[in-house]
Scaffold this motif. Structure first.
Motif, PDB file in Angstrom:
ATOM      1  N   ASP A 154       0.963  -1.280  -0.146  1.00 43.51           N
ATOM      2  CA  ASP A 154       0.039   0.165  -0.162  1.00 43.51           C
ATOM      3  C   ASP A 154       0.732   1.228  -0.052  1.00 43.51           C
ATOM      4  O   ASP A 154       0.690   2.266  -0.776  1.00 43.51           O
ATOM      5  CB  ASP A 154      -0.989   0.085   1.415  1.00 43.51           C
ATOM      6  CG  ASP A 154      -2.008  -0.958   1.023  1.00 43.51           C
ATOM      7  OD1 ASP A 154      -2.419  -1.558  -0.018  1.00 43.51           O
ATOM      8  OD2 ASP A 154      -2.662  -1.074   1.993  1.00 43.51           O
ATOM      9  N   ARG A 155       1.838   1.296   0.778  1.00 43.68           N
ATOM     10  CA  ARG A 155       2.662   2.310   1.021  1.00 43.68           C
ATOM     11  C   ARG A 155       3.300   2.649  -0.508  1.00 43.68           C
ATOM     12  O   ARG A 155       3.627   3.586  -0.946  1.00 43.68           O
ATOM     13  CB  ARG A 155       3.846   2.186   1.946  1.00 43.68           C
ATOM     14  CG  ARG A 155       4.590   3.567   2.191  1.00 43.68           C
ATOM     15  CD  ARG A 155       5.658   3.408   3.366  1.00 43.68           C
ATOM     16  NE  ARG A 155       6.762   2.797   2.762  1.00 43.68           N
ATOM     17  CZ  ARG A 155       7.885   2.303   3.305  1.00 43.68           C
ATOM     18  NH1 ARG A 155       7.704   2.550   4.819  1.00 43.68           N
ATOM     19  NH2 ARG A 155       8.936   1.700   3.026  1.00 43.68           N
ATOM     20  N   ARG A 156       3.953   1.560  -1.179  1.00 47.60           N
ATOM     21  CA  ARG A 156       4.476   1.715  -2.433  1.00 47.60           C
ATOM     22  C   ARG A 156       3.602   2.319  -3.577  1.00 47.60           C
ATOM     23  O   ARG A 156       3.881   3.120  -4.254  1.00 47.60           O
ATOM     24  CB  ARG A 156       5.259   0.438  -3.069  1.00 47.60           C
ATOM     25  CG  ARG A 156       6.203   0.135  -2.197  1.00 47.60           C
ATOM     26  CD  ARG A 156       7.169  -1.121  -2.919  1.00 47.60           C
ATOM     27  NE  ARG A 156       6.365  -2.316  -3.069  1.00 47.60           N
ATOM     28  CZ  ARG A 156       6.314  -3.480  -2.145  1.00 47.60           C
ATOM     29  NH1 ARG A 156       7.066  -3.115  -1.045  1.00 47.60           N
ATOM     30  NH2 ARG A 156       5.455  -4.508  -2.228  1.00 47.60           N
ATOM     31  N   LYS A 157       2.193   1.892  -3.400  1.00 46.55           N
ATOM     32  CA  LYS A 157       1.027   2.454  -4.107  1.00 46.55           C
ATOM     33  C   LYS A 157       0.935   4.025  -4.014  1.00 46.55           C
ATOM     34  O   LYS A 157       0.934   4.862  -4.871  1.00 46.55           O
ATOM     35  CB  LYS A 157       0.007   1.650  -4.054  1.00 46.55           C
ATOM     36  CG  LYS A 157      -1.175   2.170  -4.807  1.00 46.55           C
ATOM     37  CD  LYS A 157      -2.372   1.212  -4.705  1.00 46.55           C
ATOM     38  CE  LYS A 157      -3.771   1.656  -5.308  1.00 46.55           C
ATOM     39  NZ  LYS A 157      -4.783   0.883  -5.007  1.00 46.55           N
ATOM     40  N   LEU A 158       0.956   4.366  -2.750  1.00 48.64           N
ATOM     41  CA  LEU A 158       0.758   5.734  -2.540  1.00 48.64           C
ATOM     42  C   LEU A 158       1.947   6.414  -2.885  1.00 48.64           C
ATOM     43  O   LEU A 158       1.788   7.683  -3.333  1.00 48.64           O
ATOM     44  CB  LEU A 158       0.766   5.888  -0.682  1.00 48.64           C
ATOM     45  CG  LEU A 158      -0.624   5.343  -0.048  1.00 48.64           C
ATOM     46  CD1 LEU A 158      -0.510   5.377   1.316  1.00 48.64           C
ATOM     47  CD2 LEU A 158      -1.873   6.273  -0.708  1.00 48.64           C
ATOM     48  N   GLU A 159       3.133   5.918  -2.715  1.00 43.82           N
ATOM     49  CA  GLU A 159       4.451   6.542  -3.171  1.00 43.82           C
ATOM     50  C   GLU A 159       4.249   6.936  -4.788  1.00 43.82           C
ATOM     51  O   GLU A 159       4.717   7.788  -5.151  1.00 43.82           O
ATOM     52  CB  GLU A 159       5.621   5.968  -2.580  1.00 43.82           C
ATOM     53  CG  GLU A 159       6.020   6.185  -1.412  1.00 43.82           C
ATOM     54  CD  GLU A 159       7.198   5.020  -0.688  1.00 43.82           C
ATOM     55  OE1 GLU A 159       7.232   4.278  -1.690  1.00 43.82           O
ATOM     56  OE2 GLU A 159       7.650   5.405   0.433  1.00 43.82           O
ATOM     57  N   MET A 160       3.790   5.959  -5.450  1.00 48.34           N
ATOM     58  CA  MET A 160       3.610   6.088  -6.759  1.00 48.34           C
ATOM     59  C   MET A 160       2.692   7.312  -7.089  1.00 48.34           C
ATOM     60  O   MET A 160       3.087   7.987  -8.088  1.00 48.34           O
ATOM     61  CB  MET A 160       3.306   4.784  -7.502  1.00 48.34           C
ATOM     62  CG  MET A 160       4.276   3.700  -7.474  1.00 48.34           C
ATOM     63  SD  MET A 160       5.936   4.285  -8.279  1.00 48.34           S
ATOM     64  CE  MET A 160       5.118   4.051 -10.192  1.00 48.34           C
ATOM     65  N   GLU A 161       1.650   7.153  -6.305  1.00 49.64           N
ATOM     66  CA  GLU A 161       0.657   8.311  -6.594  1.00 49.64           C
ATOM     67  C   GLU A 161       1.350   9.603  -6.215  1.00 49.64           C
ATOM     68  O   GLU A 161       1.144  10.474  -6.989  1.00 49.64           O
ATOM     69  CB  GLU A 161      -0.497   8.068  -5.643  1.00 49.64           C
ATOM     70  CG  GLU A 161      -1.398   6.846  -6.119  1.00 49.64           C
ATOM     71  CD  GLU A 161      -2.815   6.632  -5.238  1.00 49.64           C
ATOM     72  OE1 GLU A 161      -2.980   7.605  -4.446  1.00 49.64           O
ATOM     73  OE2 GLU A 161      -3.025   5.492  -4.981  1.00 49.64           O
ATOM     74  N   LEU A 162       1.925   9.678  -4.876  1.00 57.11           N
ATOM     75  CA  LEU A 162       2.674  11.157  -4.762  1.00 57.11           C
ATOM     76  C   LEU A 162       3.756  11.456  -5.875  1.00 57.11           C
ATOM     77  O   LEU A 162       3.693  12.507  -6.225  1.00 57.11           O
ATOM     78  CB  LEU A 162       3.258  10.758  -3.412  1.00 57.11           C
ATOM     79  CG  LEU A 162       4.242  12.020  -2.952  1.00 57.11           C
ATOM     80  CD1 LEU A 162       3.062  13.211  -2.733  1.00 57.11           C
ATOM     81  CD2 LEU A 162       4.992  11.642  -1.785  1.00 57.11           C
ATOM     82  N   MET A 163       4.234  10.483  -6.448  1.00 59.41           N
ATOM     83  CA  MET A 163       5.178  10.851  -7.617  1.00 59.41           C
ATOM     84  C   MET A 163       4.403  11.461  -8.805  1.00 59.41           C
ATOM     85  O   MET A 163       4.874  12.438  -9.377  1.00 59.41           O
ATOM     86  CB  MET A 163       6.016   9.753  -8.120  1.00 59.41           C
ATOM     87  CG  MET A 163       7.046   9.060  -7.305  1.00 59.41           C
ATOM     88  SD  MET A 163       7.896   7.526  -7.514  1.00 59.41           S
ATOM     89  CE  MET A 163       8.661   8.026  -9.259  1.00 59.41           C
ATOM     90  N   GLY A 164       3.423  11.003  -9.067  1.00 56.39           N
ATOM     91  CA  GLY A 164       2.456  11.275 -10.235  1.00 56.39           C
ATOM     92  C   GLY A 164       1.696  12.593  -9.871  1.00 56.39           C
ATOM     93  O   GLY A 164       1.700  13.662 -10.641  1.00 56.39           O
ATOM     94  N   VAL A 165       1.406  12.902  -8.432  1.00 57.94           N
ATOM     95  CA  VAL A 165       1.109  14.302  -8.312  1.00 57.94           C
ATOM     96  C   VAL A 165       1.960  15.295  -8.104  1.00 57.94           C
ATOM     97  O   VAL A 165       1.681  16.538  -8.694  1.00 57.94           O
ATOM     98  CB  VAL A 165       0.493  14.218  -6.804  1.00 57.94           C
ATOM     99  CG1 VAL A 165      -0.109  15.668  -6.125  1.00 57.94           C
ATOM    100  CG2 VAL A 165      -0.897  13.295  -6.577  1.00 57.94           C
ATOM    101  N   GLU A 166       3.204  15.020  -7.846  1.00 56.40           N
ATOM    102  CA  GLU A 166       4.312  16.022  -7.894  1.00 56.40           C
ATOM    103  C   GLU A 166       4.694  16.410  -9.400  1.00 56.40           C
ATOM    104  O   GLU A 166       4.931  17.569  -9.696  1.00 56.40           O
ATOM    105  CB  GLU A 166       5.656  15.408  -7.241  1.00 56.40           C
ATOM    106  CG  GLU A 166       5.396  15.484  -5.736  1.00 56.40           C
ATOM    107  CD  GLU A 166       6.644  14.771  -4.889  1.00 56.40           C
ATOM    108  OE1 GLU A 166       7.437  14.310  -5.549  1.00 56.40           O
ATOM    109  OE2 GLU A 166       6.814  15.054  -3.707  1.00 56.40           O
ATOM    110  N   ALA A 167       4.531  15.337 -10.164  1.00 56.51           N
ATOM    111  CA  ALA A 167       4.807  15.454 -11.655  1.00 56.51           C
ATOM    112  C   ALA A 167       3.695  16.204 -12.414  1.00 56.51           C
ATOM    113  O   ALA A 167       3.963  17.149 -13.044  1.00 56.51           O
ATOM    114  CB  ALA A 167       4.693  14.213 -12.313  1.00 56.51           C
TER     115      ALA A 167
END
Length: 235
Positions: free
Chosen positions: A59-72
């Motif tokens: 779940d954390r890895r999924k959230l981190e991927m989402e965070l990378m998308g938001v920052e992009a």
């Protein structure tokens, strides 16, 4: 009490002892199975805890991927902000950037919570692992102890069987055969003492005349009620 009766009493003691030993020996696999079952339960609990920890990390890895998308997305909006031509477009882009930042803050909070939970789960899992290792050692020690007990019981059983066979060979047939017949019918209890004028097999009163006959008897005399053979202790 004649010698043949004493031999029958000892034979019955050996038969009772042999049955008790056999019952303990039969119970041994069940005791081993209980130890192994407890270990398996601990191992299963450890696997479940590992699965929960893995799920948190996933779940954390999924959230981190989402965070990378938001920052992009934020960087993209910031680049686009430099290209807008009207104030309306500018305000709209600022709104998008603010919304993305709020989403980023929310994801940061979720990731932080996931990390804290993962740390706690990780500590719990280490405790589970230590507990499972200890349970494994206890199980092996318990199985070794039960094996020693089993071997001791088997030695005792062999000694009882040996004495019983030797004794059977010395008892006259007119005593042995009726005794074995009644023993089969009465679950091994063919001989019972008379105490306080009561048959210890069925607790029915034995008449004094019959008690005297038992004392003087050179053969077997049965209780009128339960049909077990009676004896009066030399004591």
């Amino acid at each position: 009490m004649n010698e043949a009766m004493r031999q029958l009493i000892r034979l019955q003691e050996l038969m009772v002892a042999a049955e008790a030993l056999e019952e303990k020996i039969r119970a041994m696999p069940g005791e081993v199975a209980l130890l192994e079952k407890a270990l398996l339960a601990a191992q299963e609990a450890g696997r479940e805890e590992r699965a929960r920890l893995d799920e948190l990390q996933k779940d954390r890895r999924k959230l981190e991927m989402e965070l990378m998308g938001v920052e992009a997305k934020i960087r993209k909006y910031q680049d686009q902000l430099l290209e807008v031509k009207t104030n309306k477009e500018y305000q709209a882009m600022l709104h998008e950037i603010e919304s993305a930042k709020e989403e980023r803050a929310m994801l940061d909070e979720k990731i932080l919570l996931e990390m804290e939970e993962a740390d706690k789960r990780g500590a719990d899992f280490k405790a589970y692992e230590a507990g499972i290792r200890e349970k494994g050692r206890e199980t092996e020690a318990g199985k070794a102890r039960l094996q020693q007990e089993l071997e001791a019981l088997q030695r005792e059983q062999a000694a009882v069987h040996e004495e019983r066979e030797r004794l059977i060979a010395t008892i006259p047939g007119e005593y042995l055969e009726p005794f074995e017949r009644v023993a089969r019918q009465r679950k091994g209890l063919a001989l019972v003492a008379v105490r306080d004028e009561l048959c210890e097999g069925c607790h029915v009163r034995v008449m004094p005349k019959l008690i005297q006959e038992v004392r003087r008897a050179t053969g077997l005399i049965a209780c009128d009620s339960c049909k077990r053979f009676l004896y009066v202790s030399d004591e």
